[in-house]
Design an enzyme around this catalytic site. Structure first.
Site, mmCIF file in Angstrom:
data_model
loop_
_atom_site.group_PDB
_atom_site.id
_atom_site.type_symbol
_atom_site.label_atom_id
_atom_site.label_comp_id
_atom_site.label_asym_id
_atom_site.label_seq_id
_atom_site.Cartn_x
_atom_site.Cartn_y
_atom_site.Cartn_z
ATOM 1 N N GLU A 45 0.987 -1.342 0.107
ATOM 2 C CA GLU A 45 -0.127 0.034 -0.097
ATOM 3 C C GLU A 45 0.734 1.299 0.120
ATOM 4 O OE1 GLU A 45 -3.021 0.372 -0.478
ATOM 5 O OE2 GLU A 45 -3.757 -1.694 -0.542
ATOM 6 N N THR A 51 2.772 5.657 -7.087
ATOM 7 C CA THR A 51 3.903 4.792 -8.104
ATOM 8 C C THR A 51 2.890 3.849 -8.631
ATOM 9 O OG1 THR A 51 5.750 4.786 -6.737
ATOM 10 C CG2 THR A 51 5.693 3.115 -8.078
ATOM 11 N N GLY A 89 10.396 6.592 -6.143
ATOM 12 C CA GLY A 89 10.315 7.753 -5.985
ATOM 13 C C GLY A 89 9.539 8.053 -4.671
ATOM 14 N N TYR A 90 9.337 9.527 -4.560
ATOM 15 C CA TYR A 90 8.357 9.896 -3.276
ATOM 16 C C TYR A 90 9.182 9.334 -2.059
ATOM 17 C CZ TYR A 90 5.481 12.230 -6.376
ATOM 18 O OH TYR A 90 4.630 12.864 -7.331
ATOM 19 N N TYR A 128 -6.618 6.058 5.100
ATOM 20 C CA TYR A 128 -6.954 5.053 3.928
ATOM 21 C C TYR A 128 -5.813 3.924 4.086
ATOM 22 C CZ TYR A 128 -5.646 2.322 -0.011
ATOM 23 O OH TYR A 128 -5.334 1.222 -0.689
ATOM 24 N N CYS A 200 -14.006 1.323 -14.372
ATOM 25 C CA CYS A 200 -14.447 2.587 -14.320
ATOM 26 C C CYS A 200 -13.370 3.729 -14.060
ATOM 27 C CB CYS A 200 -15.197 2.647 -12.874
ATOM 28 S SG CYS A 200 -16.170 4.321 -12.452
ATOM 29 N N CYS A 216 -25.574 2.951 -10.753
ATOM 30 C CA CYS A 216 -24.826 4.316 -10.845
ATOM 31 C C CYS A 216 -25.751 5.515 -11.306
ATOM 32 C CB CYS A 216 -23.794 3.844 -11.853
ATOM 33 S SG CYS A 216 -22.578 5.224 -12.180
#
Length: 375
Positions: A45, A51, A89-90, A128, A200, A216
């Protein structure tokens, strides 16, 4: 429309069954789903933040082979963790991962806690990620809201307004929680993520293949492309940087970045941002004088690199420099290293491209022998 309106009209049992039935047949086969280990879920996660899935698929097992559990991660040096994170990255994520592993080892005997609130108290873990770990590893009935599920719920509810900020984000968290089944909440959350990733999608929704299109509102109103109503992205600014590969006695000079800011604690070749008043060679000389004292020769351009970071498009030009007489300025953040040792240290992705160039041609390159190149 708001969350309560959709919930009041929705046939949730049918919605759940249809989504889970689709997931069992079409769910993605991802390496971190091979195990329900909380550590594996957590690492995946964190990697997946900013990424691509394809990149994480390539790097996931490589990272686990180096740090197979929380204990090994906690006991590693930050430099080793950053080195293993190269290319993802990050790097702030890697530092938080390392800090959180140390906290788990110290406060939880090396075992990831199962309570979402306790998980969220760890460094770098927001709502999250904490809920994802609790849901996927421990079967907790908690909602998740990330890029894919945010888009799915925004369209299902035809939710107007910026979904990344209250009050709209609060409504989306509410509907995501109310829609959870009592059984298999982890699979339900994974199904929503896969639906957003494969059906989606941001650019085009394949409503004809969606298992819950009849639920939806955006599809019903023919307005799928309108949602989510995200704010416009900030335009990127162009900046010019110069790096110098300074050679002295077959070694090169490298500098460690500060503990805060972009690329914190990573190594790089001396680098400066070019000002409007400077040409490229002026900026190169400023970089040389920032790090070294003595007579130097500025060589030809070794490499040009273009890359992006945050809100900037960076044009990086790299020059070779021969330090004829002199030394580096006293600074604990710099050191001389042999070219073959560079791969043992953590560098940012653009600087790693320069490292590769130095290792391919491990000597001073392309001197233009005119006096203007010596100072």
């Amino acid at each position: 429309m708001n969350a309560e309106t959709w919930l009041a009209a929705a046939d949730l049992p049918h919605f759940r069954r249809a989504l889970l039935r689709w997931y069992r047949k079409h769910g993605r086969d991802l390496p971190w789903r091979e195990s329900s280990s909380a550590y594996h879920v957590w690492v995946s996660e964190v990697m997946l933040q900013q990424t691509t899935v394809a990149t994480v698929e390539r790097r996931f097992h490589e990272f686990l082979s180096r740090f197979p559990d929380i204990d090994s991660l906690a006991c590693a040096s930050e430099a080793d963790v950053l080195h293993a994170w190269q290319g993802l990255g990050y790097y702030r994520r890697a530092r938080f991962l390392h800090q959180a592993a140390k906290r788990i080892l110290e406060e939880h005997d090396g075992v990831m806690p199962s309570d979402p609130k306790t998980i969220r108290a760890l460094p770098g873990l927001g709502r999250y990620t904490a809920n994802a770990i609790a849901s996927f590893a421990f079967g907790a009935r908690v909602p998740i809201l990330e890029a894919n599920t945010l888009r799915v719920w925004s369209r299902i509810c035809a939710m107007r307004g910026d979904p990344t900020k209250p009050p709209v984000s609060n409504d989306l968290w509410h509907v995501a929680e109310e829609a959870l089944p009592r059984k298999e909440p982890g699979d339900f959350n994974q199904a929503l993520m896969d639906l957003g990733a494969t059906i989606c999608t941001p650019r085009e929704a394949s409503c004809d293949r969606c298992p819950v299109s009849t639920h939806c509102r955006a599809h019903e109103e023919g307005l799928v492309e309108r949602f989510p109503e995200l704010p416009e992205k900030r335009a990127q600014e162009n900046v010019d940087h110069v790096s110098v590969v300074i050679w002295h006695h077959r070694k090169v000079l490298i500098s460690k970045r500060p503990e805060t800011g972009p690329w914190a604690n990573l190594w790089e070749f001396p680098r400066v941002e070019r000002t409007d008043a400077e040409n490229w060679t002026d900026a190169a000389w400023r970089a040389i004088r920032t790090y070294c004292a003595g007579q130097a020769t500025l060589g030809a351009e070794r490499k040009a690199i273009r890359h992006g970071i945050m809100h900037y498009r960076v044009h990086l030009k790299c020059f070779d420099v021969l330090l004829n007489e002199g030394t580096r300025l006293p600074d604990e953040s710099t050191r001389w290293v042999e070219p073959e040792a560079l791969t043992k240290l953590p560098f940012s992705s653009p600087q790693r491209r320069l490292v590769a160039s130095v290792q391919e041609s491990p000597s001073f390159q392309g001197t233009l022998l005119d006096e203007s190149r010596k100072r």
